[in-house]
Design an enzyme around this catalytic site. Structure first.
Site, PDB file in Angstrom:
ATOM      1  N   ARG A 121      -6.465  -6.897   6.093  1.00 27.23           N
ATOM      2  CA  ARG A 121      -5.377  -8.063   5.920  1.00 27.23           C
ATOM      3  C   ARG A 121      -5.961  -9.228   6.847  1.00 27.23           C
ATOM      4  NH1 ARG A 121      -3.068  -3.079   5.726  1.00 27.23           N
ATOM      5  NH2 ARG A 121      -1.738  -2.886   3.859  1.00 27.23           N
ATOM      6  N   HIS A 146      -7.591  -6.929   1.602  1.00 26.79           N
ATOM      7  CA  HIS A 146      -9.190  -6.323   0.907  1.00 26.79           C
ATOM      8  C   HIS A 146      -9.826  -7.438   0.034  1.00 26.79           C
ATOM      9  CE1 HIS A 146      -8.325  -2.735   2.841  1.00 26.79           C
ATOM     10  NE2 HIS A 146      -7.904  -1.943   1.909  1.00 26.79           N
ATOM     11  N   HIS A 217     -13.877   2.025   1.020  1.00 29.69           N
ATOM     12  CA  HIS A 217     -12.531   2.536   1.203  1.00 29.69           C
ATOM     13  C   HIS A 217     -12.495   4.116   0.418  1.00 29.69           C
ATOM     14  CE1 HIS A 217      -8.389   2.727   1.365  1.00 29.69           C
ATOM     15  NE2 HIS A 217      -8.206   1.341   1.470  1.00 29.69           N
ATOM     16  N   ASP A 289      -1.275   3.837   9.079  1.00 29.20           N
ATOM     17  CA  ASP A 289      -1.942   2.608   8.411  1.00 29.20           C
ATOM     18  C   ASP A 289      -2.265   1.751   9.442  1.00 29.20           C
ATOM     19  OD1 ASP A 289      -3.038   1.085   6.389  1.00 29.20           O
ATOM     20  OD2 ASP A 289      -1.181   0.980   5.186  1.00 29.20           O
ATOM     21  N   GLU A 353     -11.497   3.732   7.520  1.00 30.52           N
ATOM     22  CA  GLU A 353     -12.320   2.454   7.101  1.00 30.52           C
ATOM     23  C   GLU A 353     -12.755   1.956   8.461  1.00 30.52           C
ATOM     24  OE1 GLU A 353      -9.327   0.501   4.527  1.00 30.52           O
ATOM     25  OE2 GLU A 353      -8.430   2.379   4.997  1.00 30.52           O
TER      26      GLU A 353
HETATM   27  C1  GLA Z   1      -5.636  -0.033   3.140  1.00 30.09           C
HETATM   28  C2  GLA Z   1      -4.601  -0.401   3.465  1.00 30.09           C
HETATM   29  C3  GLA Z   1      -3.143   0.386   2.969  1.00 30.09           C
HETATM   30  C4  GLA Z   1      -3.315   0.289   1.338  1.00 30.09           C
HETATM   31  C5  GLA Z   1      -4.497   0.860   1.011  1.00 30.09           C
HETATM   32  C6  GLA Z   1      -4.706   1.054  -0.552  1.00 30.09           C
HETATM   33  O1  GLA Z   1      -5.766   1.238   3.535  1.00 30.09           O
HETATM   34  O2  GLA Z   1      -4.346  -0.623   4.968  1.00 30.09           O
HETATM   35  O3  GLA Z   1      -2.248  -0.375   3.411  1.00 30.09           O
HETATM   36  O4  GLA Z   1      -3.009  -0.799   0.960  1.00 30.09           O
HETATM   37  O5  GLA Z   1      -5.527   0.148   1.551  1.00 30.09           O
HETATM   38  O6  GLA Z   1      -3.504   1.591  -0.896  1.00 30.09           O
END
Ligand code: GLA
Length: 388
Positions: A121, A146, A217, A289, A353
């Site tokens: 982000r 992304h 990803h 996340d 990732e």
């Molecule tokens: C990344 C983001 C998540 C989500 C995934 C796709 O990993 O950090 O919040 O958006 O991609 O769903």
């Protein structure tokens, strides 16, 4: 005696068998055993399409151990990785769709894709570089996720299969594409090595100062694509810290210790053991996340080790990147098709990732993601598989 023409045809067929669309991948099915989901590569013809005037295909890599990887140039996506489990049965550990159309449907989940120009982000969809403000498309709350609305994940990359275990993908992102400055020339090389590792080498140059954060990803289920929950997989992460986030998953700028929190994976723990603890950070992410701050980031020692509880398959990650986003598949809702007539049910896959930290362009205290003309962005990540 058979004619020379026959032998020439046989030789040509042999040579073709390790090129782009491996015909041997055409009789496909995925069946369940009492343990793991046995995998085969998806049908190559499901990847043959024209998008934005460019042809998409499935490329197959093989090594001497019988391990195979399949990649499509649609978004540079890792589609499949067939690796032996503890009994020697080949299991497809990459969770995701089995055709280009199914990938297009599931666009927002980024299954298997190369992510760019900026993975993760950028807060408030803007940043300032060398005194100039750049506005980006917002596609996640008010933020850019992304690479924006049309990131590298939906581009058709130019593909060159170098040999049976190496695929080179290139994409030129125009100056101003998705709001980012500079023409970015990107090359990503996937290499399947004989020690059952898939190596992803990223390379980029620019003609104006810009920001870059490339990643992959891939979603994994080490018991096999579609083999149920990943909450009993064990995870070990060599990270003393993580970057806490606000409600929209933008880092606050602090680096918090994992000590005494559900983010402490320094000793192996199952993914699910603490995921439902009332931790505020876990509430923000609806699970994991988050970006972990890696203690080391060289290709010498693994920084993450994951094991499938049923298959015994172990995945080790090596990276030159300072961070890793651990995403526990919280937003998977069973809306999209996966290989083998499966669906993307909640938390049936996870992603790790490798990356620079999220929102680095707005956080001078984080390692820099700037790339200037004359410099080369160069970074490698390796996912290595074994079983025990
Ligand atoms: C990344 C983001 C998540 C989500 C995934 C796709 O990993 O950090 O919040 O958006 O991609 O769903």
């Amino acid at each position: 005696m058979k004619s020379k023409t026959f032998y020439a045809a046989m030789l040509a067929a042999g040579l073709l068998s390790f090129s782009a669309c491996d015909q041997s991948t055409k009789q496909q099915s995925t069946k369940m055993t009492d343990s793991t989901t046995v995998g085969q590569l998806p049908v190559a013809s499901g990847f043959e399409k024209t998008i934005d005037g460019k042809a998409t295909k499935l490329y197959v890599l093989k090594n001497s151990k019988g391990t195979q990887a399949a990649i499509t140039n649609y978004g540079g996506r890792l589609v499949s990785m067939l690796v032996p489990d503890k009994k020697g049965t080949l299991v497809d550990v990459v969770a995701g769709p089995g055709s280009v159309s199914d990938y297009e449907d599931a666009k927002g989940n980024y299954y298997g894709a190369l992510i760019g120009r900026y993975g993760n982000r950028i807060g408030k969809a803007k940043f300032t570089l060398e005194g100039k403000e750049y506005k980006l498309p917002a596609n996640d709350h008010d933020n850019t996720l992304h690479g924006g609305k049309e990131g590298f994940d939906v581009k058709v990359w130019d593909a060159k299969q170098i040999d049976d275990h190496t695929l080179e993908l290139s994409y030129v992102s125009a100056d101003g594409e998705q709001g980012f400055p500079g023409t970015l020339k990107t090359t990503v090389t996937y290499k399947l090595t004989d020690d059952n590792a898939i190596e992803i080498a990223y390379n980029a140059t620019t003609d104006k100062a810009t920001v870059v954060n490339l990643t992959n990803h891939a979603y994994f289920n080490l018991n096999g694509c579609g083999a149920g929950s990943i909450l009993k997989h064990t995870l070990q992460l060599d990270a003393d810290g993580f970057t806490p986030v606000d409600k929209t998953l933008i880092p606050t700028g602090k680096i918090a210790t994992v000590q005494g929190t559900p983010f402490d994976f320094r000793k192996a723990a199952t993914i699910g053991s603490r995921i439902n603890e009332g931790d505020e950070q876990l509430k923000s992410g609806q699970g994991y996340d988050h970006n972990f701050v890696l203690n080391k980031h060289t290709l010498q020692t693994p920084i993450a080790t994951v094991q499938g509880d049923v298959s015994g398959i172990v995945m080790e990650i090596f990276t030159e990147e300072p961070g890793i986003q651990f995403y526990s598949g919280n937003f998977m809702k069973g809306d999209f098709k996966f290989k083998g007539d499966k669906k993307d049910d909640n938390r049936t896959a996870f992603a790790l990732e490798t990356q620079h930290y999220p929102d680095s362009p707005n956080k001078p205290e984080f390692p820099s993601t700037e790339l200037k003309p004359g410099q080369t962005y160069k970074t490698t990540t390796i996912y290595k598989f074994s079983a025990k």
